[in-house]
Design an enzyme around this catalytic site. Structure first.
Site, mmCIF file in Angstrom:
data_model
loop_
_atom_site.group_PDB
_atom_site.id
_atom_site.type_symbol
_atom_site.label_atom_id
_atom_site.label_comp_id
_atom_site.label_asym_id
_atom_site.label_seq_id
_atom_site.Cartn_x
_atom_site.Cartn_y
_atom_site.Cartn_z
ATOM 1 N N GLY A 179 134.972 -25.788 44.249
ATOM 2 C CA GLY A 179 133.513 -25.895 43.311
ATOM 3 C C GLY A 179 132.861 -24.517 43.725
ATOM 4 N N SER A 180 133.582 -23.267 43.742
ATOM 5 C CA SER A 180 132.705 -22.197 44.141
ATOM 6 C C SER A 180 132.023 -21.585 42.822
ATOM 7 C CB SER A 180 133.727 -21.170 44.885
ATOM 8 O OG SER A 180 134.656 -20.538 43.801
ATOM 9 N N ASN A 181 132.813 -21.784 41.685
ATOM 10 C CA ASN A 181 132.081 -21.610 40.288
ATOM 11 C C ASN A 181 130.957 -22.538 40.096
ATOM 12 O OD1 ASN A 181 133.472 -19.193 38.649
ATOM 13 N ND2 ASN A 181 135.267 -20.304 39.627
ATOM 14 N N LEU A 188 140.859 -30.126 36.414
ATOM 15 C CA LEU A 188 142.267 -30.351 36.181
ATOM 16 C C LEU A 188 142.896 -31.255 35.330
ATOM 17 C CD1 LEU A 188 143.527 -29.210 39.806
ATOM 18 C CD2 LEU A 188 142.768 -27.690 37.860
ATOM 19 N N LEU A 200 143.035 -33.439 31.663
ATOM 20 C CA LEU A 200 142.637 -33.177 30.470
ATOM 21 C C LEU A 200 141.384 -33.996 29.765
ATOM 22 C CD1 LEU A 200 144.313 -31.774 28.047
ATOM 23 C CD2 LEU A 200 145.375 -33.975 27.370
ATOM 24 N N HIS A 230 139.444 -20.213 32.634
ATOM 25 C CA HIS A 230 141.001 -20.322 33.048
ATOM 26 C C HIS A 230 141.111 -18.828 33.606
ATOM 27 C CE1 HIS A 230 145.128 -21.618 33.047
ATOM 28 N NE2 HIS A 230 145.376 -20.297 32.710
ATOM 29 N N ASP A 273 144.065 -25.747 27.389
ATOM 30 C CA ASP A 273 143.849 -24.217 27.398
ATOM 31 C C ASP A 273 144.110 -23.757 26.048
ATOM 32 O OD1 ASP A 273 143.447 -24.228 30.348
ATOM 33 O OD2 ASP A 273 145.652 -23.995 30.483
HETATM 34 C C1 GAR Z 1 138.975 -21.176 39.085
HETATM 35 O O1 GAR Z 1 139.572 -20.131 39.578
HETATM 36 C C2 GAR Z 1 139.349 -21.471 37.531
HETATM 37 O O2 GAR Z 1 139.427 -20.357 36.658
HETATM 38 C C3 GAR Z 1 140.492 -22.279 37.924
HETATM 39 O O3 GAR Z 1 140.449 -22.913 39.043
HETATM 40 C C4 GAR Z 1 139.629 -22.023 39.939
HETATM 41 C C5 GAR Z 1 138.378 -22.840 40.785
HETATM 42 O O4 GAR Z 1 137.991 -22.387 41.706
HETATM 43 N N1 GAR Z 1 140.772 -23.298 36.570
HETATM 44 C C6 GAR Z 1 141.943 -23.529 36.265
HETATM 45 O O5 GAR Z 1 142.947 -23.036 37.001
HETATM 46 C C7 GAR Z 1 141.979 -24.221 35.243
HETATM 47 N N2 GAR Z 1 143.076 -24.411 34.707
HETATM 48 P P1 GAR Z 1 136.365 -23.056 42.293
HETATM 49 O O6 GAR Z 1 136.572 -24.389 42.578
HETATM 50 O O7 GAR Z 1 136.415 -22.470 43.568
HETATM 51 O O8 GAR Z 1 135.607 -22.746 41.446
#
Ligand code: GAR
Length: 188
Positions: free
Chosen positions: A7-9, A79, A81, A98, A139
């Site tokens: 969840g850093s994003n 992750l 659908l 992505h 995607d």
């Molecule tokens: C991110 O890099 C995002 O782009 C990716 O998961 C990571 C989550 O990081 N998403 C996918 O791969 C979707 N297919 P986070 O939990 O630290 O935000």
């Protein structure tokens, strides 16, 4: 917002929208009761919902979105659908990020370090991020924005992930904000 992992994003988006006047991250939903994003949400004071496949299939997630008056959905490391029912209800109002340059390195099972490992194994010279609308396939929705970064000769999946994450933090909130601004009316 939907997230399945760290969840850093998600945290970065909450902080960005905390500084705006009309928009806020009102709810973080996850399919993973152990996801670190739940701790971040608690710390940030954002409401959370944990759901399972049944909840998603039987409309409970859509119900939660309506209860919380959600009018835009951001996927941040989610992750599963998105079911057709939610895609239809939020047409043009769901975006995903992505960690590669789609249409390459997308699809089921292509997430996180799996993506970066495949990019390195194929000898790619560049990678990056793709922000796209969400439809009923993994995607495959229309691309909104891409940014690129180099893949260096001594990169590991982890070092490439770090470079890609930096691009995500830099661009995702701003691009989401712009997409929301471009919507003419609130969802009914
Ligand atoms: C991110 O890099 C995002 O782009 C990716 O998961 C990571 C989550 O990081 N998403 C996918 O791969 C979707 N297919 P986070 O939990 O630290 O935000």
């Amino acid at each position: 917002m939907f997230a399945s992992g760290s969840g850093s994003n998600a945290e970065n988006l909450v902080e960005y929208f905390n500084k705006t006047v009309e928009k806020e991250v009102a709810l973080i939903l996850t399919n993973n009761p152990k996801a670190y994003v739940l701790e971040r949400a608690k710390r940030l004071g954002v409401a959370t919902e944990v759901f399972d496949r049944e909840d998603l299939k039987k409309g409970k997630v859509l119900e939660a979105l309506r209860e919380h008056d959600i009018d835009f959905i951001v996927l941040a490391g989610f992750l599963w659908l998105m079911p057709a029912e939610i895609v239809r209800a939020y047409k043009g109002r769901i975006v995903n990020i992505h960690p590669a340059l789609l249409p390459k390195y997308g699809g089921k099972g292509m997430y996180g370090l799996h993506v970066h490992r495949a990019v390195i194994e194929n000898g790619e010279k560049e990678s990056g991020i793709t922000i796209h609308y969400v439809n009923e396939e993994y995607d495959k929705g229309d691309i909104i924005f891409q940014a690129r970064c180099p893949v260096l000769p001594d990169d590991t999946p982890e070092s490439l992930q770090e470079r890609v994450h930096a691009l995500e933090y830099e661009h995702y909130p701003r691009v989401v904000d712009k997409v929301i601004e471009s919507l003419s009316e609130p969802r009914r």
